[in-house]
Write a protein that holds these residues in place. Structure first.
Motif, short mmCIF file in Angstrom:
data_model
loop_
_atom_site.label_atom_id
_atom_site.label_comp_id
_atom_site.label_asym_id
_atom_site.label_seq_id
_atom_site.Cartn_x
_atom_site.Cartn_y
_atom_site.Cartn_z
N THR A 40 0.68 -0.89 -0.08
CA THR A 40 -0.09 -0.29 0.11
C THR A 40 0.91 1.18 -0.22
O THR A 40 0.76 2.26 -0.94
CB THR A 40 -0.95 -0.04 0.92
N LEU A 41 1.80 1.51 0.65
CA LEU A 41 3.10 2.32 0.96
C LEU A 41 3.40 2.68 -0.01
O LEU A 41 3.38 3.66 -0.65
CB LEU A 41 3.65 2.35 1.72
N LEU A 42 3.95 1.76 -0.87
CA LEU A 42 4.66 1.70 -2.58
C LEU A 42 3.82 1.93 -3.34
O LEU A 42 4.36 2.86 -3.79
CB LEU A 42 4.96 0.29 -2.54
N ALA A 43 2.79 1.60 -3.31
CA ALA A 43 1.95 2.21 -4.40
C ALA A 43 1.42 3.27 -4.19
O ALA A 43 1.64 4.68 -5.40
CB ALA A 43 0.14 1.27 -4.58
N ALA A 44 1.40 4.02 -3.04
CA ALA A 44 0.62 5.04 -2.72
C ALA A 44 1.95 6.72 -3.06
O ALA A 44 1.83 7.27 -3.15
CB ALA A 44 0.49 5.75 -0.98
N ALA A 45 3.31 6.47 -2.76
CA ALA A 45 4.52 6.84 -2.81
C ALA A 45 4.53 6.90 -4.55
O ALA A 45 4.55 7.60 -5.07
CB ALA A 45 5.61 6.30 -2.20
N ILE A 46 4.13 5.76 -5.41
CA ILE A 46 4.17 5.98 -6.72
C ILE A 46 3.72 6.79 -7.29
O ILE A 46 3.42 7.44 -8.66
CB ILE A 46 3.97 4.65 -7.64
N ALA A 47 2.64 6.38 -6.59
CA ALA A 47 1.24 6.99 -7.34
C ALA A 47 1.38 8.91 -7.09
O ALA A 47 0.90 10.36 -8.00
CB ALA A 47 -0.21 7.43 -6.62
#
Length: 285
Positions: A69-76
């Motif tokens: 979740t944190l990885l996807a949020a950071a990429i977004a």
């Protein structure tokens, strides 16, 4: 903001929300999650996966869902600036998919294993696809693209071959780069993908070194192999590049004596025709 970047931000925002929701459901309703998936697989004959009172694995699963979740949020927040996180996210999803596929085959053919293998495998491919989009549309790597294009065009129209003038003598690479840039906003990305396909196609299909590392004769043989391949896509790719390259090559005045083209004759006919004024303005006559 370019449309591609907006799409990537929306994609990874949606993934972050989905991962967070899934992790929360796992944590709050672990047994109900398994029961629901068992119920989904029961009508088609899948055996149920047993529930477990042990919560150690649940703790690890929730930690994993928090991480993705944190990885996807950071990429977004910045898909291009943080594109290096995409392979990490894809690796996590691929690992989840492959392990579940292994358990489905070697341990128990439960629906929960198959569902997770398919879902996480698809997500891994989606994330890798997004990484490929960032790479293909990136402004960096232009020098490498130009080197590959020059290597291809030199093999296509070598100096001293059918013509005394070669691709390098008429800056044919500049003409093609401009053409793809005018063709479509994603034209340069398409050219980049095409060039990389040729570059590593020799490794995959001919079992040789990358195209740009071959000598001129070997590059000519590699292009001939693409033209005669049994795979239609290979033939179409090289035929398209050959067509565009030769069209731009033949429009250069330096090549006209070699093909017997008389520009003055055509000019006289155009300037004497019914649209003489328009042709005169276009030709600067």
């Amino acid at each position: 903001m370019p449309a591609v970047d907006r799409f990537l931000r929306l994609l990874f925002t949606a993934l972050a929300a989905a991962f967070a929701t899934t992790g929360l459901l796992f944590f709050c309703f672990p047994d109900a999650t398994i029961a629901t998936l068992n119920a989904a697989g029961r009508p088609v004959g899948f055996p149920p996966a047993p529930a477990s009172a042990l919560r150690f694995w649940l703790s690890l699963a929730v930690a994993y869902m928090m991480l993705v979740t944190l990885l996807a949020a950071a990429i977004a927040r910045d898909p291009r600036g943080r594109a290096d996180l995409m392979p990490i996210l894809a690796a996590g999803k691929a690992t989840s998919s492959l392990t579940c596929a292994g358990y489905f085959v070697a341990s128990s053919p439960a629906f929960i294993y198959l569902a997770n293998a398919l879902v996480d495998g698809t997500l891994a491919l989606v994330v890798l696809g997004a990484y490929g989009v960032v790479w293909a549309t990136s402004g960096t790597g232009g020098a490498r693209d130009r080197q590959l294009l020059q290597a291809v065009l030199e093999a296509l129209v070598p100096r001293g071959g059918a013509f005394a003038t070669g691709a390098a003598d008429v800056a044919l690479d500049d003409a093609l780069v401009r053409y793809f840039a005018r063709l479509h906003p994603l034209g340069p990305a398409g050219l980049r993908v095409l060039l990389r396909s040729l570059e590593y196609g020799t490794v995959v299909f001919e079992r040789t070194r990358p195209f740009s590392r071959l000598d001129l004769a070997a590059r000519e043989r590699a292009l001939a192999a693409w033209e005669t391949s049994r795979l239609g896509l290979r033939r179409q790719l090289v035929a398209s590049l050959k067509l565009l390259g030769l069209l731009h090559f033949y429009e250069r005045p330096e090549t006209w004596p070699g093909i017997g083209y008389d520009d003055s004759y055509l000019r006289r006919k155009l300037l004497a025709g019914p649209n003489a004024a328009a042709h005169a303005a276009r030709l600067g006559a």
